[in-house]
Design a protein around this motif. Structure first.
Motif, short mmCIF file in Angstrom:
data_model
loop_
_atom_site.label_atom_id
_atom_site.label_comp_id
_atom_site.label_asym_id
_atom_site.label_seq_id
_atom_site.Cartn_x
_atom_site.Cartn_y
_atom_site.Cartn_z
N VAL A 1 130.05 -92.46 54.02
CA VAL A 1 129.80 -92.14 55.44
C VAL A 1 130.22 -90.71 55.75
CG1 VAL A 1 130.50 -92.66 57.80
CG2 VAL A 1 129.93 -94.52 56.24
N LEU A 2 131.39 -90.32 55.27
CA LEU A 2 131.90 -88.97 55.54
C LEU A 2 131.01 -87.91 54.90
CD1 LEU A 2 135.74 -89.54 55.12
CD2 LEU A 2 134.47 -89.23 57.25
N ILE A 3 130.60 -88.15 53.66
CA ILE A 3 129.73 -87.19 52.97
C ILE A 3 128.36 -87.12 53.66
CG2 ILE A 3 128.57 -86.63 50.80
CD1 ILE A 3 130.94 -87.94 49.35
N ALA A 4 127.84 -88.28 54.08
CA ALA A 4 126.56 -88.31 54.78
C ALA A 4 126.64 -87.54 56.09
CB ALA A 4 126.13 -89.75 55.04
N ALA A 5 127.77 -87.67 56.80
CA ALA A 5 127.96 -86.93 58.05
C ALA A 5 127.98 -85.42 57.79
CB ALA A 5 129.25 -87.37 58.73
N ALA A 6 128.68 -85.03 56.71
CA ALA A 6 128.74 -83.60 56.37
C ALA A 6 127.36 -83.07 55.99
CB ALA A 6 129.73 -83.39 55.23
N LEU A 7 126.61 -83.84 55.19
CA LEU A 7 125.27 -83.41 54.78
C LEU A 7 124.31 -83.38 55.96
CD1 LEU A 7 124.90 -85.32 51.38
CD2 LEU A 7 125.28 -82.87 51.72
N GLY A 8 124.41 -84.36 56.85
CA GLY A 8 123.56 -84.37 58.04
C GLY A 8 123.84 -83.18 58.95
N ALA B 1 113.89 -90.24 58.77
CA ALA B 1 114.27 -89.32 57.70
C ALA B 1 115.70 -88.84 57.87
CB ALA B 1 113.31 -88.14 57.65
N LEU B 2 116.09 -88.53 59.11
CA LEU B 2 117.45 -88.06 59.38
C LEU B 2 118.47 -89.18 59.19
CD1 LEU B 2 118.70 -85.36 60.15
CD2 LEU B 2 118.73 -86.10 62.53
N LEU B 3 118.03 -90.42 59.34
CA LEU B 3 118.91 -91.55 59.08
C LEU B 3 119.13 -91.75 57.58
CD1 LEU B 3 117.69 -94.37 61.51
CD2 LEU B 3 120.02 -93.54 61.33
N ILE B 4 118.05 -91.71 56.83
CA ILE B 4 118.10 -92.14 55.43
C ILE B 4 118.50 -91.02 54.47
CG2 ILE B 4 116.70 -93.04 53.52
CD1 ILE B 4 114.99 -94.44 55.66
N ILE B 5 117.95 -89.83 54.65
CA ILE B 5 118.12 -88.78 53.63
C ILE B 5 119.58 -88.37 53.43
CG2 ILE B 5 117.51 -86.43 52.98
CD1 ILE B 5 114.78 -86.85 54.23
N PRO B 6 120.35 -88.07 54.49
CA PRO B 6 121.76 -87.71 54.24
C PRO B 6 122.54 -88.83 53.56
CG PRO B 6 121.10 -87.02 56.43
CD PRO B 6 120.01 -87.89 55.92
N ALA B 7 122.29 -90.08 53.96
CA ALA B 7 122.99 -91.21 53.33
C ALA B 7 122.60 -91.35 51.87
CB ALA B 7 122.68 -92.50 54.09
N PRO C 1 126.93 -93.18 59.66
CA PRO C 1 127.31 -94.55 59.30
C PRO C 1 126.16 -95.53 59.39
CG PRO C 1 128.17 -93.99 61.47
CD PRO C 1 127.61 -92.73 60.89
N LEU C 2 125.31 -95.35 60.40
CA LEU C 2 124.16 -96.24 60.55
C LEU C 2 123.19 -96.07 59.38
CD1 LEU C 2 122.88 -98.35 62.33
CD2 LEU C 2 121.78 -96.53 63.62
N GLY C 3 122.98 -94.81 58.98
CA GLY C 3 122.09 -94.55 57.84
C GLY C 3 122.59 -95.17 56.56
N CYS C 4 123.92 -95.18 56.38
CA CYS C 4 124.49 -95.81 55.18
C CYS C 4 124.17 -97.30 55.15
CB CYS C 4 125.99 -95.59 55.13
SG CYS C 4 126.47 -93.88 54.76
N PHE C 5 124.30 -97.97 56.30
CA PHE C 5 123.97 -99.39 56.35
C PHE C 5 122.47 -99.63 56.16
CE2 PHE C 5 128.16 -99.84 58.43
CZ PHE C 5 128.64 -100.91 57.70
N VAL C 6 121.66 -98.73 56.68
CA VAL C 6 120.21 -98.83 56.47
C VAL C 6 119.88 -98.74 54.98
CG1 VAL C 6 118.01 -97.63 56.83
CG2 VAL C 6 119.54 -98.02 58.76
N PHE D 1 127.81 -89.24 45.05
CA PHE D 1 129.15 -88.65 45.06
C PHE D 1 130.19 -89.55 45.73
CE2 PHE D 1 125.96 -85.26 45.35
CZ PHE D 1 126.21 -84.59 44.16
N SER D 2 129.81 -90.79 46.03
CA SER D 2 130.69 -91.67 46.80
C SER D 2 131.22 -92.82 45.95
CB SER D 2 129.92 -92.24 48.01
OG SER D 2 129.31 -91.21 48.74
#
Length: 273
Positions: free
Chosen positions: A214-221, A194-200, A22-27, A206-207
């Motif tokens: 956020v959910l997809i970013a969590a799954a990818l992370g 990188a771990l913050l930004i790349i999954p987001a 979620p934090l990466g998405c806001f970033v 796809f969002s």
């Protein structure tokens, strides 16, 4: 189960991935990549301060990261160019931290572990700290989700809705400092952003809603951390960089799939005409 170092490493990676999503998405939405970079680089200075004062490294990293984030926020409000300011602060903090560490005598310091992470050395106490930090960040994000989203979309709309953008900014700053502190052991200072930004960023094509991203970013992370661990074990490569490399591969596949999806929609629209 926790006696197996690979299990501890996997659980640590998953905890950081869930907190970072979620934090990466806001970033990404707020275009704060350099902000995250400056805060992460300050972690080395936090490590040095902790060693000099013989205090907890987690506490030192957290305090210095908060000070760095607060300093950047206050200076940017005074008219300084944000990208220039963040570049100066990020590299200055990293350089000062490395210089300060060199003055610490009598303590064995593995700089590579701080710079690139040492997830395989995560102990049970580290695991507890990581998941406690992840729970704190997820709790903050969940509690302030509506306000954070409104402030991100439009500051005028936020004021009209009774939301203080400055307060939401400080919540993001606090969450970012916590993630940096708990992720230090997993991927290190140079790879945290990188771990913050790349999954987001990989989740974006796809969002259709912020929550879905956020959910997809969590799954990818999570996939990047577990896949990176497995790849590092098979290939005998550094674990932190391997995790980020897997995340980069997922981003490349996501970008390619997004382009194919856009081309398909364009061709279908042309056919309907």
């Amino acid at each position: 189960m926790l006696d197996d170092f690979l299990v501890r490493a996997a659980l640590a990676g998953i905890g950081v991935a869930l907190a970072a999503a979620p934090l990466g998405c806001f970033v990404v939405w707020r275009r704060m990549a350099y902000f995250g970079d400056a805060t992460a680089h300050a972690a080395v200075l936090g490590v040095a301060v902790s060693l000099v004062l013989s205090t907890s490294i987690l506490a030192g990293v957290l305090v210095v990261s908060l000070v760095m984030a607060g300093t950047v926020s206050s200076l940017s409000d005074r008219g300084h160019a944000m990208d220039t300011l963040l570049g100066v602060m990020a590299h200055s903090a990293l350089a000062l931290g490395l210089v300060a560490v060199s003055f610490v005598h009598g303590v064995r310091i593995d700089l590579m572990a701080y710079l690139f992470g040492d997830i395989l050395a995560v102990g049970k106490a580290d695991l507890a700290v990581i998941w406690a930090g992840a729970a704190l960040v997820l709790g903050l994000m969940g509690r302030r989700w509506s306000g954070l989203l409104t402030a991100t979309l439009n500051t005028d709309l936020a004021h009209a809705s009774g939301v203080a953008p400055e307060r939401e900014q400080m919540i993001l700053v606090l969450s970012l400092a916590v993630v940096v502190a708990v992720a230090l052991k997993v991927v290190g200072v140079l790879l945290i952003t990188a771990l913050l930004i790349i999954p987001a960023a990989a989740a974006r094509p796809f969002s259709r809603t912020p929550e879905a991203m956020v959910l997809i970013a969590a799954a990818l992370g999570t996939a990047a951390t577990t896949g990176g661990l497995q790849a590092a074990y098979w290939l005998d490569t550094p674990t932190g960089p391997t995790i980020v490399s897997v995340a980069a591969g997922l981003f490349a596949l996501s970008s390619l799939a997004g382009r194919i999806k856009a081309s398909t929609r364009s061709a279908a629209a042309d056919g309907d005409r």
